[in-house]
Design a protein around this motif. Structure first.
Motif, short mmCIF file in Angstrom:
data_model
loop_
_atom_site.label_atom_id
_atom_site.label_comp_id
_atom_site.label_asym_id
_atom_site.label_seq_id
_atom_site.Cartn_x
_atom_site.Cartn_y
_atom_site.Cartn_z
N ARG A 155 0.83 -1.10 0.12
CA ARG A 155 0.11 -0.02 0.17
C ARG A 155 0.81 1.34 -0.07
O ARG A 155 1.81 1.45 0.79
CB ARG A 155 -1.12 0.15 1.33
N GLU A 156 0.56 2.22 -1.07
CA GLU A 156 1.25 3.37 -1.02
C GLU A 156 0.27 4.60 -0.49
O GLU A 156 -0.93 4.75 -1.15
CB GLU A 156 1.65 3.83 -2.44
N ILE A 157 0.51 5.19 0.65
CA ILE A 157 -0.33 6.26 1.52
C ILE A 157 -0.44 7.37 0.33
O ILE A 157 0.78 7.88 0.21
CB ILE A 157 0.10 6.56 2.90
N ILE A 158 -1.51 7.93 0.46
CA ILE A 158 -1.68 9.14 -0.44
C ILE A 158 -2.56 10.45 0.39
O ILE A 158 -3.48 10.30 0.85
CB ILE A 158 -2.64 9.01 -1.63
N LEU A 159 -1.62 11.31 0.82
CA LEU A 159 -2.07 12.42 1.74
C LEU A 159 -1.78 13.83 0.71
O LEU A 159 -1.09 14.10 -0.06
CB LEU A 159 -0.90 12.62 2.93
N PRO A 160 -2.72 14.49 1.08
CA PRO A 160 -2.75 15.82 0.54
C PRO A 160 -1.73 16.80 0.99
O PRO A 160 -1.32 16.65 2.06
CB PRO A 160 -4.43 16.46 0.93
N PRO A 161 -1.38 17.75 0.22
CA PRO A 161 -0.16 18.70 0.67
C PRO A 161 -0.74 19.76 1.50
O PRO A 161 -0.28 20.91 1.22
CB PRO A 161 0.27 19.22 -0.92
N ALA A 162 -1.23 19.27 2.51
CA ALA A 162 -1.88 20.56 3.46
C ALA A 162 -0.70 20.90 4.48
O ALA A 162 0.32 20.22 4.52
CB ALA A 162 -3.19 20.05 4.14
N ASP A 163 -1.01 22.14 4.84
CA ASP A 163 0.06 22.39 5.94
C ASP A 163 0.21 21.57 7.32
O ASP A 163 1.17 21.58 8.06
CB ASP A 163 0.00 24.14 6.07
N ALA A 164 -0.89 21.23 7.59
CA ALA A 164 -1.17 20.68 8.84
C ALA A 164 -2.29 19.42 8.69
O ALA A 164 -3.28 19.96 7.87
CB ALA A 164 -1.16 21.26 9.92
N ILE A 165 -2.05 18.36 8.90
CA ILE A 165 -3.00 17.41 8.80
C ILE A 165 -3.64 16.67 10.09
O ILE A 165 -2.57 16.16 10.81
CB ILE A 165 -2.95 16.22 7.77
N LEU A 166 -4.71 17.00 10.70
CA LEU A 166 -5.23 16.15 11.98
C LEU A 166 -6.37 15.16 11.63
O LEU A 166 -7.29 15.37 11.16
CB LEU A 166 -6.01 17.25 12.88
N ASN A 167 -5.63 13.87 11.73
CA ASN A 167 -6.59 12.71 11.54
C ASN A 167 -5.92 11.67 12.00
O ASN A 167 -4.81 11.29 11.89
CB ASN A 167 -6.75 12.42 9.85
N PRO A 168 -6.36 11.04 13.30
CA PRO A 168 -5.92 9.97 14.14
C PRO A 168 -5.69 8.83 13.29
O PRO A 168 -5.13 7.90 14.05
CB PRO A 168 -6.96 9.94 15.18
N LYS A 169 -6.31 8.52 12.08
CA LYS A 169 -6.05 7.28 11.51
C LYS A 169 -4.76 7.43 10.66
O LYS A 169 -4.61 6.36 10.12
CB LYS A 169 -7.29 7.27 10.44
N GLN A 170 -3.96 8.40 10.66
CA GLN A 170 -2.63 8.28 10.13
C GLN A 170 -1.86 7.36 10.80
O GLN A 170 -1.78 7.28 12.12
CB GLN A 170 -1.89 9.83 10.18
N GLN A 171 -1.36 6.51 10.19
CA GLN A 171 -0.43 5.25 10.76
C GLN A 171 0.62 5.94 11.68
O GLN A 171 0.64 5.21 12.77
CB GLN A 171 0.31 4.85 9.47
N ASP A 172 1.17 6.98 11.59
CA ASP A 172 2.20 7.67 12.57
C ASP A 172 1.81 8.46 13.61
O ASP A 172 2.49 9.24 14.31
CB ASP A 172 3.48 8.19 11.95
N CYS A 173 0.31 8.57 13.36
CA CYS A 173 -0.33 9.53 14.64
C CYS A 173 -0.26 8.73 15.99
O CYS A 173 -0.89 7.84 16.10
CB CYS A 173 -1.49 10.07 14.18
N PRO A 174 0.31 9.20 17.05
CA PRO A 174 0.37 8.60 18.46
C PRO A 174 -0.89 8.66 19.21
O PRO A 174 -0.95 7.93 20.40
CB PRO A 174 1.54 9.24 19.14
N TYR A 175 -1.86 9.45 18.64
CA TYR A 175 -3.19 9.78 19.52
C TYR A 175 -3.97 8.30 19.66
O TYR A 175 -4.18 7.64 18.65
CB TYR A 175 -4.11 10.58 18.91
N PRO A 176 -4.01 8.01 20.89
CA PRO A 176 -4.72 6.79 21.20
C PRO A 176 -6.16 6.19 20.75
O PRO A 176 -6.41 5.24 20.15
CB PRO A 176 -4.69 6.39 22.61
#
Length: 570
Positions: free
Chosen positions: A176-197
């Motif tokens: 799988r190749e993750i596709i993220l938009p080129p935003a200045d900041a992205i708040l989404n806890p589903k991001q793989q490297d997001c430490p939010y529990p």
């Protein structure tokens, strides 16, 4: 035919009951909801707002707060772009109120379902440029808007995404190749490297986390966050999030406050639906209040629901609440018509042989496709997509069963779709009309669901004789509320019940009252809601009956009597 199964999760229920001063049956119910370990059980029974995770744990939170703080000091114009469903409206309102409180120059735009479609589109970026918007802040959308956010960046805008939908990806030879938009900041806890529990938050709770961090940064008193709890609760229930962990705490706290809400619009919506004297539960949010808020985005414009929340006087609030309730009544009629058309199509074509249903209703209002898909999914226990004819393409929504990840299956059909997004259990898409049949065939060719997966299961928490029920046990069951997805209402069962009496009541003949006796001689009243005549015919023809049930205390003319609400019978 439903398959009845008993949850067989093990633990020392007696010792748990002694430690937490609860009946062993309650301990078993908690274990059945996968709550294990002393700390987690204590959190489940007694968790409060102080137990929810810090917003600063979310990836890009510091970055987002830093950007917004700079924009506020520069008096830069910020535009919130939301979504037209209940979560999108609540998200928009949470951000709007929070940003106004810290002194931001902010406005909002909620896309029109028909004219704009879901999320950010190129014309909304162009409109923002014309309006001299400096910063776009999305809520409940944006994670899949790669090209649109790229356009905003090319035009010199700052973009912050707050979203909770699945992170887009494509399948490659290397995985799988993750596709993220080129935003200045992205708040989404589903991001793989997001430490939010907490990964399963709705959009409004992600927005709430941002406002929580901003209030901390701007030294706004923490108690001012309390007004957001009821908004987070409405969105969490309305968007059918799992009522576990943080979600359950926010819903519990929000429902407590909702009855005495300070929001004029919500107060009038509660009044016009006859709930001002009721204890407001997750059921009322999910099936009474929530659909009214959703109705404006379905049949009119979600700006009306936002206006309801922003109402500054009772007269304005009462008018908007009445309008939304009337719209919801219209939505119910349209939904019933669409459901019947969908059932007719399934029953009279070879669709009935498919494991994944793709139903095309060109004349159906696109806004109710998801509701109809949900009803059809419940009837046939199959993943269901309902598509309607849009202006330039077919559009639709899907609702799934637990064994089928709808979003992942759409990824496998991406070449046939114009646009799509969603979750494992629900999704939205647009598709060229000529590709609908190919889409249907592809989904069914790829489908690995077994006959067992497609058989609806009734999961019984505890096989419990009605003689065991006491008022104290019923009051302890209430400790497990709020009930909903991920924290279902407990289900008990007993076999061998003798029917002493049964009668159909109610103007619509949809309620049956029964008197039952168990093998130990305990006699108890029961009530059944649904096809009451059919139920009474069934139980009167048999010497005994097995039922699943939920116990409750029936209050009538000052008396309190125990009764069971029958859910299933055989």
């Amino acid at each position: 035919m439903e398959k009845w199964v008993v949850a067989a999760k093990r633990a020392d229920f007696n010792s748990i009951g002694q430690e937490f001063e609860i009946d062993p049956v309650i301990a078993r119910l908690i274990r059945n909801r996968d709550v294990t370990g002393q700390d987690n059980i204590r959190m489940y029974l007694k968790g409060s707002i102080k137990d929810i995770p810090s917003p600063w744990l979310m990836k890009d939170m510091k970055k987002a707060v830093k950007i917004i703080k700079e924009k506020v000091s520069e008096k830069a114009k910020i535009r919130i772009i939301g979504d037209y469903d209940i979560d999108g409206v609540m998200s928009t309102y949470v951000l709007l109120r929070g940003l106004i409180r810290i002194g931001a120059d902010v406005d909002t735009y909620i896309p029109d379902r028909v004219a704009d479609g879901y999320g950010i589109h190129e014309h909304l970026i162009n409109r923002a440029e014309e309006d001299k918007v400096d910063t776009i802040l999305t809520c409940d959308n944006g994670i899949a808007a790669v090209s649109e956010i790229q356009l905003a960046k090319e035009k010199g805008m700052t973009v912050i995404v707050t979203d909770h939908h699945e992170i887009p990806y494509k399948e490659t030879e290397n995985g799988r190749e993750i596709i993220l938009p080129p935003a200045d900041a992205i708040l989404n806890p589903k991001q793989q490297d997001c430490p939010y529990p907490g990964k399963n938050l709705c959009g409004a709770v992600v927005a709430f986390k941002l406002i929580s961090a901003l209030y901390e940064e701007f030294c706004v008193p923490g108690e001012e966050l309390e007004d957001f709890y009821e908004l987070a609760a409405i969105a969490t229930v309305g968007d059918v999030m799992d009522l576990q962990g943080e979600n359950r705490i926010l819903v519990k706290e929000g429902l407590k406050r909702l009855k005495n809400t300070g929001n004029l619009g919500l107060r009038e919506l509660i009044r016009v639906n006859g709930l001002e004297d009721s204890k407001i539960t997750a059921y009322h949010v999910g099936f009474v209040l929530g659909p009214c808020i959703n109705a404006s985005g379905r049949l009119d414009t979600a700006a009306r629901s936002l206006a309801l929340l922003n109402a500054e006087n009772q007269g304005e609030a009462a008018k908007l609440a009445g309008d939304l309730t009337a719209l919801n009544q219209s939505r119910k009629s349209l939904t019933e018509e669409g459901k019947e058309a969908a059932i007719h199509q399934v029953e009279n074509t070879d669709l009935k042989n498919d494991r994944v249903l793709v139903i095309y209703l060109p004349d159906c209002h696109e806004s109710i496709a998801g509701i109809i898909a949900g009803r059809i999914k419940e009837k046939y226990h199959k993943p269901t997509f309902v598509l309607t004819k849009g202006e330039n393409s077919a559009k639709g929504s899907g609702r799934s069963i637990e064994a089928y990840s709808m979003y992942e299956e759409l990824v496998r059909c991406a070449d046939l779709l114009i646009q799509f997004g969603g979750h494992p259990m629900a999704a939205g898409l647009s598709i060229e009309e000529k590709n609908i049949e190919k889409f249907r065939r592809r989904l069914n060719q790829n489908c690995s669901l077994t006959e067992e997966d497609l058989q609806p299961k009734i999961v019984i928490d505890v096989p419990m004789p009605i003689s065991y029920i006491t008022k104290n046990l019923i009051r302890q069951i209430a400790l497990l509320e709020p009930f909903g997805k991920g924290n279902t209402k407990p289900l008990f069962a007993q076999k061998g019940l003798k029917v002493l009496d049964a009668v159909v009541v109610g103007r619509n003949r949809n309620v049956a009252k029964v008197r039952l006796m168990d093998p130990q001689g305990t006699v108890m009243d029961g009530v059944y809601f649904g096809e009451a005549d059919e139920f009474v015919r069934f139980i009167k023809d048999r010497s005994s009956v097995s039922v699943t049930y939920y116990p409750e205390i029936n209050q009538f003319r000052g008396r309190e009597d125990i009764q069971i609400v029958i859910q299933n019978y055989c």
